[in-house]
Scaffold this motif. Sequence first.
Motif, short mmCIF file in Angstrom:
data_model
loop_
_atom_site.label_atom_id
_atom_site.label_comp_id
_atom_site.label_asym_id
_atom_site.label_seq_id
_atom_site.Cartn_x
_atom_site.Cartn_y
_atom_site.Cartn_z
N VAL A 11 59.98 29.09 -4.89
CA VAL A 11 60.59 31.29 -5.90
C VAL A 11 59.19 31.26 -6.41
CG1 VAL A 11 61.96 32.27 -8.01
CG2 VAL A 11 62.64 29.54 -6.74
N ALA A 12 58.64 30.47 -6.74
CA ALA A 12 57.04 31.95 -7.23
C ALA A 12 56.73 32.18 -5.73
CB ALA A 12 55.73 30.88 -7.67
N ALA A 13 56.66 31.76 -4.72
CA ALA A 13 56.02 32.19 -3.68
C ALA A 13 56.92 33.49 -3.09
CB ALA A 13 55.62 31.54 -2.55
N ASP A 14 58.33 33.45 -2.82
CA ASP A 14 58.85 34.16 -2.79
C ASP A 14 59.22 36.16 -3.41
OD1 ASP A 14 61.63 35.11 -0.86
OD2 ASP A 14 62.37 35.42 -2.94
N PHE A 15 59.16 35.62 -4.76
CA PHE A 15 58.68 36.94 -5.89
C PHE A 15 57.35 36.88 -5.56
CE2 PHE A 15 57.61 37.57 -10.38
CZ PHE A 15 58.76 38.52 -10.19
N ALA A 16 56.49 36.85 -5.32
CA ALA A 16 55.31 37.09 -4.60
C ALA A 16 54.75 37.72 -3.55
CB ALA A 16 54.06 35.88 -4.65
N ARG A 17 55.64 37.35 -2.72
CA ARG A 17 55.78 38.88 -1.76
C ARG A 17 55.62 40.31 -1.75
NH1 ARG A 17 59.60 39.26 1.46
NH2 ARG A 17 60.70 37.56 0.62
N ARG A 18 57.49 40.38 -2.82
CA ARG A 18 57.23 41.85 -3.82
C ARG A 18 56.41 42.08 -4.24
NH1 ARG A 18 61.58 38.73 -2.64
NH2 ARG A 18 62.11 38.20 -5.22
N GLU A 58 49.15 41.80 -8.96
CA GLU A 58 48.30 42.81 -8.15
C GLU A 58 49.09 42.60 -6.88
OE1 GLU A 58 44.68 41.13 -7.91
OE2 GLU A 58 43.76 42.59 -10.12
N GLY A 59 50.23 42.92 -6.57
CA GLY A 59 51.01 43.12 -4.94
C GLY A 59 51.99 44.52 -5.28
N PRO A 60 52.64 44.63 -3.33
CA PRO A 60 52.92 45.41 -3.58
C PRO A 60 53.46 46.37 -4.32
CG PRO A 60 53.38 44.05 -1.86
CD PRO A 60 52.91 43.27 -2.85
N LYS A 61 54.56 45.65 -5.87
CA LYS A 61 55.04 46.36 -6.88
C LYS A 61 54.84 45.32 -7.44
CE LYS A 61 59.39 47.64 -3.70
NZ LYS A 61 60.64 46.65 -3.72
N TYR A 92 56.66 37.38 -16.03
CA TYR A 92 57.10 35.78 -15.68
C TYR A 92 58.59 36.14 -16.68
CZ TYR A 92 52.94 34.22 -15.15
OH TYR A 92 51.04 33.91 -14.32
N ALA A 93 58.91 37.09 -17.15
CA ALA A 93 60.46 36.90 -16.99
C ALA A 93 61.05 36.81 -16.44
CB ALA A 93 61.23 37.91 -18.29
N CYS A 96 53.93 26.73 -11.61
CA CYS A 96 53.73 27.52 -10.82
C CYS A 96 51.70 27.96 -10.47
CB CYS A 96 53.94 28.59 -9.85
SG CYS A 96 54.62 29.37 -10.83
N GLY A 97 50.88 28.26 -9.88
CA GLY A 97 49.95 29.53 -10.30
C GLY A 97 48.21 28.71 -10.24
N ALA A 98 47.59 29.61 -10.25
CA ALA A 98 47.10 29.56 -9.80
C ALA A 98 45.58 28.10 -10.39
CB ALA A 98 44.57 30.23 -10.33
#
Length: 946
Positions: free
Chosen positions: A630-637, A680-683, A691-692, A759-761
């Motif tokens: 889920v986090a990876a999919d969310f990170a794409r945006r 830091e991402g496209p949006k 995180y919410a 999830c996360g660094a």
Amino acid sequence: MDFAARITRLPIPADPARGQSALQATGIADPRLGDLIRGTAGCSPYLAGLIEREAGWLPDALAHEDVVAHETAGFETLTPDQLGPALRRAKRRVALWAALADLGGVWRLEQVTGALTELADRATDLALRAHVAAEAARGKLPPTAADAGGIVALAMGKMGAGELNYSSDIDLIVLYDDSAYDRDDQHEARASLIRATRKAAATISDNTDQGYVFRTDLRLRPDASVTPVCVPISGALAYYEAEGRTWERSAYIKARPCGGDLAAGARFLRELDPFVWRRHLDFATIQDAHDMRLRIRDHKGLHGRIEVPGHNMKLGQGGIREIEFFTQTRQLIAGGRDPDLRVRGTVEGLARLAEKGWVPSEVAAELTDHYREHREIEHRIQMVNDAQTHSLPVAPEGIDTIARMMGAPDTAAWSARLAARLQRVEALTGDFFAPGEQRERPQLSSEAQALVDGWRSYPALRSARGREVFARIEPELLTRLTAAAHSDEALARFDAFLSRLPAGVQLFSLFEANPQLIDLIVDICATAPGLAAYLARHPEVLDAVLGGSFFSEWPGAEDLRRQLEEMLAHVLAAPDGGYERALDAARRWAHEWQFRTGVHHLRALIGAEEAGAQYADIADAAVAALFPVVAADFARRHGPPPGRGAVVLGMGSLGARQLNAGSDLDLIVIYDAAGQDASEGPKPLATRAYYARLTQATITAISAPTSAGRLYEVDMRLRPSGRQGPVATSVQSFRDYQLTEAWTWEHLALTRARVIGTCGADAQALAQEVEALRVEVLAARGGDARVLPDLAEMRARIFAAKASDGAWEAKTGRGRLQDIELLAQSFALRAAVPARATPAQLRAGPRAGLIARDLAETLAAARRFLWNLQCAGRLLTERPLDMQNLGKGGQAFLLRETGCETLDQLAARLAETAEIAGTIIDAAIAEGGGEAGAEAAQAAAQARAE
């Protein structure tokens, strides 16, 4: 290489004079090699002609084992007109070399067929490239960066599997990558590549004065009667998705790119995987394959008694095709779930099926042996006159020749042995395909008959195919249902199960091929209506019973997580995969494991304690594997998780690793932005919003119903400030809240909190920090004088707010599970111990001097009894226990699980257990809570009285 030294067998010349003439033409003096050439030429007029024609080439050529590469070296520079004669010369030489290696035992079968296939691959690739290049040179093919103009030949059948026989034709499907051309160029490209395909086929297959290379068949392409010889890849994919048939699925098991743009071919086959390899075990394929076998036999007139003269070694009874169908059908059944079974070769396929338990190893070994000898006989039939035939000669002298080629001096003995082999193959494969004899339908009562009569109106039986398959299993099914211990209930539950099925062909075929599953479904219907209802919603879970590991040792949470992570990675990377498919895959995976635990519990393979832990392992693995997805999919945006990342805390029963078949999940999400204000991402999003929303996406991923159902219901009310608080909490806020604002009930809940997903660094370090914080809070707040008074007040509110769910309630109420668990949590809090499970928390009480040891042990025994009742009850039904609705089978299961003989004894023990436990808890709170505790205990007693 020393060819002569590797000879292990020799054909016996049927015509010694012809054999001697051929040997003299070669001038070969080696006696062993001379015997091979005499026997070869003496049995085969065709090979005798080749030996004499290539007599000058042969002696030196036998030193080069890489005969295909040697004979086709430099062909890339030839023009189309030059290529045809060159390939024909190469075919003569490779055919002669391979025949001698085969007849002399220098090569194994796989080497012989491999060399013939290698030549076919080379010829196909050279011909396609030569004619595509000619089209481009004439200006007829629009420009493209694609290799070979984007055209690709797929080798099908024996060529695809690397199993070409001696006089095989080759089955090709020729496609082109239409995405390699601009829209305005599509028509011109299509016309040019069709011309190139026709000319390439002619280069390979035309029979000229120099012979032919391979007879070429292009009719396996999609809808061959109306489509051109070269089909666009997009059109082929659309056809198979909409209209593809079982025989085409079977054909694609062996498909392989062999010429032209191999990368485009590989992409096409990857995209076609979902068509070939079905997600569920596909036992409906068995009937399709059986019908195909019978149609072939009818068409060729191959029924009747097995006789060696004239027998078709490929299509006849006990022949090569029987072994191939046997292997491919089982691959189709299970290959969708197990990629290891997706191999092209028949011998390799049998070996993989045996390795995975789908075919007994001794059967696979025997069929492999028969297959190899059948193929060698087929080769010799074809070698005699280079004829594309698979039938043994009818005339006795013809059979004599084949026997001599096999090195057998006694034709009668050789024929008898072959007949026995054919009969054995027919027996081994026929039992798998042919439907068994049906039982007679049992006598039914008028009520039962009326119920059964209504089945024809159910969705699963609306199709003609569904009714046909069900008719074959119905007598066996009814026999077993009526023989069940509580037959009326079993029949009624099966009726409910059948009525909920949306379709039936696959499931009924599964039952037909695996009668042991009928016993399982009868067992479930006779005992556990809840599990039967679950099965009706998710009938695909029955696949897992046949997977080989259904009754193996429990793998544990870590192995489960690893399995699911690998599965999700595969689904996400698949051409037809993606995020939504991954969510479906996670649901199917969890449903299968939950069903396994339920069946093991039902059949007394595990008890309630083990079942509770297994259900928790499944949930742990599901959350742990899905949260990063889920986090990876969310990170794409929105970019990767800001700061250190986030953790998911399992609370309540999940944290304590004690779930039942109907449990939801209590979760909390905690993050640490580490001073980062936004992602830091496209949006990009502000950290708190990031995180919410990630948490909401995670809840949806777990709880939203998809085509595969729901994974779990999720409850997040245990987060700070409950429903009013943010769905995700920063670790700093969580610390401050727990140490300064949290209520006692929140500290009690924290005793069972457990990190289950990250999830996360730097999420692993955050998980350790959260666990350290949990222990710190317990130590800091456990000594608060308000713990027991608050607990007493909580009990009073619970008793006043929630009435018991009937006489058989095990969870809620005085002296029941929840009551015991709350007291145990208070021990963990007050003693500041990190234990999460209720038994361990109860043991902490005496060690900290909070309760007498014998009383704690009494509470532990009460908890075990109540959990046995609760866990068993939730497997039987999602509703409050009603013994009348459960029926005799369900009642017997509850009695077994609780160690009681009768329902009256169970009711008495439940009441007595709750009263004893309630009295101990009342006293523990009153004694430990001082005056306030005594008042709260009195208030609780008053609430009960009211």
